[in-house]
Design a protein around this motif. Structure first.
Motif, mmCIF file in Angstrom:
data_model
loop_
_atom_site.group_PDB
_atom_site.id
_atom_site.type_symbol
_atom_site.label_atom_id
_atom_site.label_comp_id
_atom_site.label_asym_id
_atom_site.label_seq_id
_atom_site.Cartn_x
_atom_site.Cartn_y
_atom_site.Cartn_z
ATOM 1 N N THR A 274 25.089 68.014 61.233
ATOM 2 C CA THR A 274 25.195 67.346 59.932
ATOM 3 C C THR A 274 24.562 65.961 59.968
ATOM 4 O O THR A 274 24.147 65.436 58.937
ATOM 5 N N ASN A 275 24.539 65.374 61.173
ATOM 6 C CA ASN A 275 24.069 63.995 61.360
ATOM 7 C C ASN A 275 24.882 63.000 60.536
ATOM 8 O O ASN A 275 24.404 61.908 60.219
ATOM 9 N N CYS A 276 26.089 63.416 60.209
ATOM 10 C CA CYS A 276 26.995 62.547 59.441
ATOM 11 C C CYS A 276 28.167 62.068 60.283
ATOM 12 O O CYS A 276 28.759 61.025 59.989
ATOM 13 N N TYR A 277 28.520 62.831 61.322
ATOM 14 C CA TYR A 277 29.699 62.526 62.121
ATOM 15 C C TYR A 277 29.294 61.705 63.341
ATOM 16 O O TYR A 277 28.504 62.180 64.180
ATOM 17 N N PRO A 278 29.793 60.485 63.486
ATOM 18 C CA PRO A 278 29.442 59.655 64.651
ATOM 19 C C PRO A 278 30.006 60.247 65.934
ATOM 20 O O PRO A 278 31.212 60.423 66.079
ATOM 21 N N ARG A 279 29.147 60.542 66.879
ATOM 22 C CA ARG A 279 29.555 61.236 68.105
ATOM 23 C C ARG A 279 30.479 60.401 68.983
ATOM 24 O O ARG A 279 31.207 60.941 69.803
ATOM 25 N N ASP A 280 30.430 59.086 68.837
ATOM 26 C CA ASP A 280 31.268 58.239 69.695
ATOM 27 C C ASP A 280 32.630 57.949 69.066
ATOM 28 O O ASP A 280 33.448 57.240 69.664
ATOM 29 N N ALA A 281 32.888 58.475 67.891
ATOM 30 C CA ALA A 281 34.179 58.238 67.238
ATOM 31 C C ALA A 281 35.280 59.021 67.951
ATOM 32 O O ALA A 281 35.074 60.167 68.374
ATOM 33 N N THR A 282 36.436 58.421 68.093
ATOM 34 C CA THR A 282 37.582 59.130 68.660
ATOM 35 C C THR A 282 38.146 60.122 67.646
ATOM 36 O O THR A 282 38.621 61.204 68.011
ATOM 37 N N ALA A 283 38.079 59.750 66.377
ATOM 38 C CA ALA A 283 38.549 60.634 65.312
ATOM 39 C C ALA A 283 37.866 60.247 64.004
ATOM 40 O O ALA A 283 37.447 59.100 63.827
ATOM 41 N N ILE A 284 37.742 61.222 63.111
ATOM 42 C CA ILE A 284 37.253 60.931 61.764
ATOM 43 C C ILE A 284 38.238 61.486 60.741
ATOM 44 O O ILE A 284 38.963 62.453 61.013
ATOM 45 N N LEU A 285 38.272 60.849 59.585
ATOM 46 C CA LEU A 285 39.022 61.348 58.438
ATOM 47 C C LEU A 285 38.035 61.668 57.326
ATOM 48 O O LEU A 285 37.113 60.877 57.038
ATOM 49 N N LEU A 286 38.205 62.842 56.724
ATOM 50 C CA LEU A 286 37.469 63.196 55.518
ATOM 51 C C LEU A 286 38.476 63.185 54.374
ATOM 52 O O LEU A 286 39.474 63.906 54.408
ATOM 53 N N VAL A 287 38.222 62.363 53.374
ATOM 54 C CA VAL A 287 39.145 62.217 52.254
ATOM 55 C C VAL A 287 38.394 62.508 50.960
ATOM 56 O O VAL A 287 37.410 61.826 50.643
ATOM 57 N N GLU A 288 38.846 63.529 50.233
ATOM 58 C CA GLU A 288 38.219 63.855 48.953
ATOM 59 C C GLU A 288 39.130 63.415 47.815
ATOM 60 O O GLU A 288 40.315 63.764 47.782
ATOM 61 N N ILE A 289 38.579 62.667 46.890
ATOM 62 C CA ILE A 289 39.323 62.170 45.730
ATOM 63 C C ILE A 289 38.705 62.794 44.487
ATOM 64 O O ILE A 289 37.477 62.783 44.316
ATOM 65 N N ASP A 290 39.539 63.344 43.619
ATOM 66 C CA ASP A 290 39.016 63.950 42.401
ATOM 67 C C ASP A 290 39.892 63.601 41.212
ATOM 68 O O ASP A 290 41.031 63.167 41.361
ATOM 69 N N GLY A 291 39.345 63.780 40.023
ATOM 70 C CA GLY A 291 40.077 63.474 38.803
ATOM 71 C C GLY A 291 39.168 62.845 37.777
ATOM 72 O O GLY A 291 37.950 63.073 37.769
ATOM 73 N N ALA A 318 30.301 59.770 49.351
ATOM 74 C CA ALA A 318 29.320 60.621 48.676
ATOM 75 C C ALA A 318 29.918 61.151 47.387
ATOM 76 O O ALA A 318 31.037 61.675 47.382
ATOM 77 N N ALA A 319 29.186 61.002 46.295
ATOM 78 C CA ALA A 319 29.632 61.513 45.002
ATOM 79 C C ALA A 319 28.780 62.677 44.525
ATOM 80 O O ALA A 319 29.242 63.495 43.728
ATOM 81 N N ASP A 320 27.530 62.777 44.986
ATOM 82 C CA ASP A 320 26.675 63.879 44.528
ATOM 83 C C ASP A 320 27.028 65.157 45.280
ATOM 84 O O ASP A 320 27.414 65.124 46.466
ATOM 85 N N PRO A 321 26.932 66.310 44.633
ATOM 86 C CA PRO A 321 27.362 67.583 45.233
ATOM 87 C C PRO A 321 26.689 67.901 46.572
ATOM 88 O O PRO A 321 27.342 68.389 47.496
ATOM 89 N N GLU A 322 25.388 67.618 46.689
ATOM 90 C CA GLU A 322 24.665 67.969 47.910
ATOM 91 C C GLU A 322 25.197 67.211 49.128
ATOM 92 O O GLU A 322 25.436 67.790 50.195
ATOM 93 N N THR A 323 25.413 65.903 48.973
ATOM 94 C CA THR A 323 25.909 65.108 50.096
ATOM 95 C C THR A 323 27.372 65.417 50.386
ATOM 96 O O THR A 323 27.786 65.445 51.551
ATOM 97 N N ARG A 324 28.151 65.656 49.351
ATOM 98 C CA ARG A 324 29.555 66.043 49.565
ATOM 99 C C ARG A 324 29.639 67.324 50.378
ATOM 100 O O ARG A 324 30.439 67.453 51.307
ATOM 101 N N LEU A 325 28.818 68.289 50.023
ATOM 102 C CA LEU A 325 28.796 69.560 50.751
ATOM 103 C C LEU A 325 28.408 69.344 52.205
ATOM 104 O O LEU A 325 28.964 69.972 53.115
ATOM 105 N N LYS A 326 27.477 68.427 52.432
ATOM 106 C CA LYS A 326 27.030 68.126 53.794
ATOM 107 C C LYS A 326 28.165 67.527 54.620
ATOM 108 O O LYS A 326 28.359 67.875 55.792
ATOM 109 N N LEU A 327 28.965 66.635 54.001
ATOM 110 C CA LEU A 327 30.086 66.029 54.714
ATOM 111 C C LEU A 327 31.152 67.068 55.063
ATOM 112 O O LEU A 327 31.776 66.995 56.124
#
Length: 489
Positions: A274-291, A318-327
């Motif tokens: 994906t080239n979105c996730y930092p490899r040196d991170a101990t953990a990541i959070l993905l948070v989706e907000i909608d409404g 990311a707010a656009d569908p393509e980048t959101r899908l990538k994340l």
């Protein structure tokens, strides 16, 4: 407890009756073809069924079940075979009723926000069918592009968005069922609240032990006006876990909130890139907000502030569908990616209170060191639904037993802190021996009363959910003794 006496079954007249109902192409009886159905997503145990049938209609399912009932032959319903608890594991004396050809979307009613589908319809097909009109189906397991609605019903599947929108049972309005005696009944309906007993709620999550759903009325939702996904990376698992609780405590309910550790991050990047996730991170959070747009804008800022306050290094949005899908792509591929870094993995499915995340993750790390296996953590952080993947090599003798023991310790840990032994994968054959850790004898007996009302002969998916005998070691030995042809891998 329901028990099945072993007896010699004369399959020829039974198969002849199946062919009369389904035709030659609707009955699978050659051993090499039956190997397709020897296990589900839980591959630790395999058993080739003596016969599999492929009905296309409710009436055909009913006729097949009547034949089984007439000959006192057990039957097991199977969808796409993606389950992870051995719920569709055959036995040597059972008929496998495969619903994968029942794939019609029977009705779409946008005005009343519902769809009626057969059980073989793939989860993602429902959203695809209504997305053009601005609707979607909320439950979205990671396997949604291959798992079937019938299997989702059986296991009460969840997914990334179950934090805000609930699991499968929250989106099922009604069911057409074939009961274990072959009778056809309708429960629930097309409105959210029906008078009388909530039989739909009883059936969803019953893992095929109460009958077979042949038509499902689903609730579909209007797509949100605005959606934004944030990715925050942390140098500490504890900080990421604390952030989850702080976001909920702030009164923000994300559409989804997922967490991945460093092992999972690198596995995903190796496979999906994906080239979105930092490899040196101990953990990541993905948070989706909608409404509503104004709501999403405000909550996006508040979530970012909470993440930074808890030590997040970077935040990507990311707010656009393509980048959101990538994340989201990496999270959806996490289980498959684990196969890139290990010959085998054993996935567990437990639930804990959100406030216990830091403690439980530390304890899982201790279990990892105790047994000498890497454990990758990827899970629905918002509702505390853990999916630890224990990485091992099944070709080494004795490894599977050790891994199962480690997995059992994780499940008992979940119960200890006030959680559950399953969030969405079900109990099946894999976790039934841990049911007494969570339920009293009176609890289990009460559940059996319900099962006996629907399934008095014990023909529908026998040997699943309920513990006989009580411990896992005894259960494994009993399974092999009862079904000597079961192969263990």
């Amino acid at each position: 407890m329901l028990t099945q006496e072993k007896k010699q079954i004369n399959w020829k007249p039974i198969i002849k009756k199946f062919i009369a109902v389904l035709g030659e192409k609707g009955v699978v009886k050659r051993r090499e073809e039956l190997l397709t159905y020897e296990c589900d997503g839980l591959t630790s145990y395999r058993q080739t069924p003596p016969v599999a049938v492929l009905p296309r209609t409710t009436e055909q399912v009913a006729e097949v079940v009547k034949i089984c009932n007439q000959h006192s032959v057990p039957f097991i319903a199977r969808g796409s075979g993606t389950g992870l608890s051995g719920g569709a594991l055959p036995s040597e004396d059972s008929v496998l009723i495969v619903t994968s050809l029942m794939r019609q979307i029977i009705k779409i009613d946008l005005e009343n926000q519902l769809a009626v589908v057969q059980p073989g319809v793939i989860n993602s097909w429902v959203t695809q069918a209504v997305s053009g009109a601005g609707f979607y189906y909320a439950p979205d397991p990671s396997s949604q592009i291959i798992c079937s609605i019938g299997g989702n019903i059986a296991e009460n599947s969840g997914g990334v968005h179950c934090l805000k929108y609930g699991v499968t049972t929250n989106h099922v309005l009604g069911l057409k069922l074939v009961l274990p005696d072959g009778s056809i009944v309708d429960i629930g309906g097309q409105i959210p609240e029906m008078p009388g007993y909530d039989l739909t709620g009883v059936f969803v999550g019953s893992e095929g032990t109460l009958g077979i759903a042949t038509e499902i009325t689903l609730r579909i939702l209007k797509s949100a006006e605005s959606i934004c996904v944030l990715l925050a990376d942390f140098t500490s698992v504890e900080d990421a876990a604390a952030t989850v609780s702080d976001i909920i405590s702030a009164g923000i309910i994300p559409g989804g909130m997922e967490m991945m550790d460093n092992i999972s991050i690198n596995a995903v990047e190796d496979v999906v890139a994906t080239n979105c996730y930092p490899r040196d991170a101990t953990a990541i959070l993905l948070v989706e907000i909608d409404g509503l747009e104004v709501e999403v804008s405000e909550n996006k800022q508040r979530v970012a502030e909470i993440c930074l306050k808890n030590g997040a290094r970077n935040i990507t949005s990311a707010a656009d569908p393509e980048t959101r899908l990538k994340l989201w792509k990496g999270r959806k591929a996490a289980f498959a990616a684990a196969g890139h870094i290990s010959p085998d993995y054993y996935v567990q499915d437990g639930v804990i209170p959100r406030t216990q995340l830091p403690y439980v993750l530390n304890e899982i790390e201790a279990i990892s060191k105790k047994y000498g296996y890497q454990i990758a953590n990827v899970f629905h952080a918002g509702d505390g639904n853990l999916h630890p993947l224990i990485l091992f090599d099944n070709s080494i003798p004795g490894e599977l037993e050790k891994v199962e023991e480690a997995g059992g310790e994780i499940l008992k840990l979940c119960v200890k802190v006030g959680g559950s032994i399953s969030g969405e994968h079900g109990i099946g054959a894999d976790k039934k021996c841990y049911m007494p850790d969570m339920f009293s004898d009176a609890d289990l007996e009460t559940m059996q009363w319900v099962r006996q009302v629907f399934n008095p002969q014990g023909l529908a998916n026998p040997g699943k959910i309920f513990p006989t005998p009580r411990t896992c070691g005894e259960a494994a030995k009993a399974s092999i003794q009862q079904f000597p042809e079961v192969e263990r891998f």
